[in-house]
Design an enzyme around this catalytic site. Structure first.
Site, PDB file in Angstrom:
ATOM      1  N   CYS A 177       2.218  -8.123   6.657  1.00 36.90           N
ATOM      2  CA  CYS A 177       0.869  -7.573   6.774  1.00 36.90           C
ATOM      3  C   CYS A 177      -0.031  -8.503   7.569  1.00 36.90           C
ATOM      4  CB  CYS A 177       0.276  -7.322   5.397  1.00 36.90           C
ATOM      5  SG  CYS A 177       0.059  -8.828   4.436  1.00 36.90           S
ATOM      6  N   CYS A 204       0.837  -1.201   0.000  1.00 36.43           N
ATOM      7  CA  CYS A 204       0.000   0.000   0.000  1.00 36.43           C
ATOM      8  C   CYS A 204       0.874   1.255   0.000  1.00 36.43           C
ATOM      9  CB  CYS A 204      -0.880   0.022   1.238  1.00 36.43           C
ATOM     10  SG  CYS A 204      -2.097  -1.280   1.288  1.00 36.43           S
TER      11      CYS A 204
HETATM   12  S1  SF4 Z   1      -1.635  -0.843   7.333  1.00 38.02           S
HETATM   13 FE1  SF4 Z   1      -1.719  -2.560   5.864  1.00 38.02          FE
HETATM   14  S2  SF4 Z   1      -3.698  -2.411   4.797  1.00 38.02           S
HETATM   15 FE2  SF4 Z   1      -3.358  -0.464   5.913  1.00 38.02          FE
HETATM   16  S3  SF4 Z   1      -2.445   0.872   4.374  1.00 38.02           S
HETATM   17 FE3  SF4 Z   1      -0.740  -0.101   5.450  1.00 38.02          FE
HETATM   18  S4  SF4 Z   1      -0.244  -1.983   4.317  1.00 38.02           S
HETATM   19 FE4  SF4 Z   1      -2.249  -1.239   3.607  1.00 38.02          FE
END
Ligand code: SF4
Length: 252
Positions: A242, A215
């Site tokens: 993640c 992301c």
């Molecule tokens: S915490 Fe995880 S799902 Fe949320 S923006 Fe970051 S990588 Fe993406």
């Protein structure tokens, strides 16, 4: 190989020692042979989960070349780089495939209303659970085998990845499947060489210093010689995964 013809029927009963033995057998095969084995044993109950990084593209390309029509999916958190979304369309066109996008239950606005804005800055674990892990968990419940691009060289959390693993993806319901990592032993340079040799589209962010791309808010550049390819993810947090490959479940 020594795999029994009834292997697909026995997934629900496969125990760790058996899976380890099968994994050891798969270590001796080429990538093409591993993929062909998976198709022969599981067909479309095996699916490729990809974040459109190099290893995933190698698997998709080899599968197409071999005529193995595995379903393909990706998790679209709503926070991916525009370059990644463009790459998805390019890969679909180049390989003549459809990549299913898995979406979180909540839009970003709904998540912000319930948990506050920019949850990733305060609680990335919760944000990843909501936007990545839960949509994936739902998908995995449909499958016998999840094909991934995990590689041992990607960093310490992945250094012991097996070709085949028994993976519990829902602890509450004690549900598991087989996780198939056919490129586990491939180094980064081999992946790059394959993509180049076959003129496959690549994420332009790779040449800008992003060695591992997720992301947008949680992905940062690294120096070209960085030993841990995933060190640019969740910079500033004690977090390296993640949860898709860790929090979600475990190898049992
Ligand atoms: S915490 Fe995880 S799902 Fe949320 S923006 Fe970051 S990588 Fe993406």
């Amino acid at each position: 190989m020594g795999f029994t013809p009834s292997f697909a029927e026995s997934v629900a009963d496969a125990q760790l020692p058996e899976v380890r033995a099968w994994s050891a057998g798969l270590e001796t095969l080429s990538l093409d042979e591993r993929l062909a084995w998976c198709w022969q044993e599981f067909g479309k109950s095996a699916a490729v989960g990809t974040s459109l990084q190099g290893a995933g593209l190698v698997i998709l390309h080899r599968s197409r070349e071999l005529g193995l029509d595995f379903p393909v999916f990706t998790v679209d958190t709503g926070l991916l780089f525009s370059e990644t979304l463009t790459l998805k369309a390019q890969v679909e066109q180049r390989l003549g495939i459809q990549i299913e996008s898995l979406h979180p239950e909540q839009t970003l606005a709904e998540q912000a209303a319930e948990y506050g804005a920019e949850l990733w800055k305060r609680s990335p674990d919760l944000c990843c659970t909501l936007r990545k892990v839960l949509p994936l968990q739902k998908k995995l419940a449909e499958l016998d085998v999840w094909i991934t691009g995990l590689r041992r060289e990607q960093g310490p959390t992945r250094s012991k990845v097996g070709i085949l693993e028994r993976y519990e993806f829902d602890r509450l319901r004690e549900q598991y499947l087989l996780k198939f990592n056919p490129l586990a032993g491939w180094p980064r340079e081999r992946v790059r060489a394959y993509l180049k040799a076959h003129n496959l589209p690549m994420n332009p962010l790779k040449s800008q210093g992003y060695t591992s791309i997720g992301c947008q808010p949680c992905t940062h550049k690294l120096p070209p010689d960085a030993a841990n390819e995933r060190a640019g993810r969740w910079t500033g947090f004690d977090k390296t995964e993640c949860g898709i490959h860790t929090f979600l479940g475990e190898n049992i």
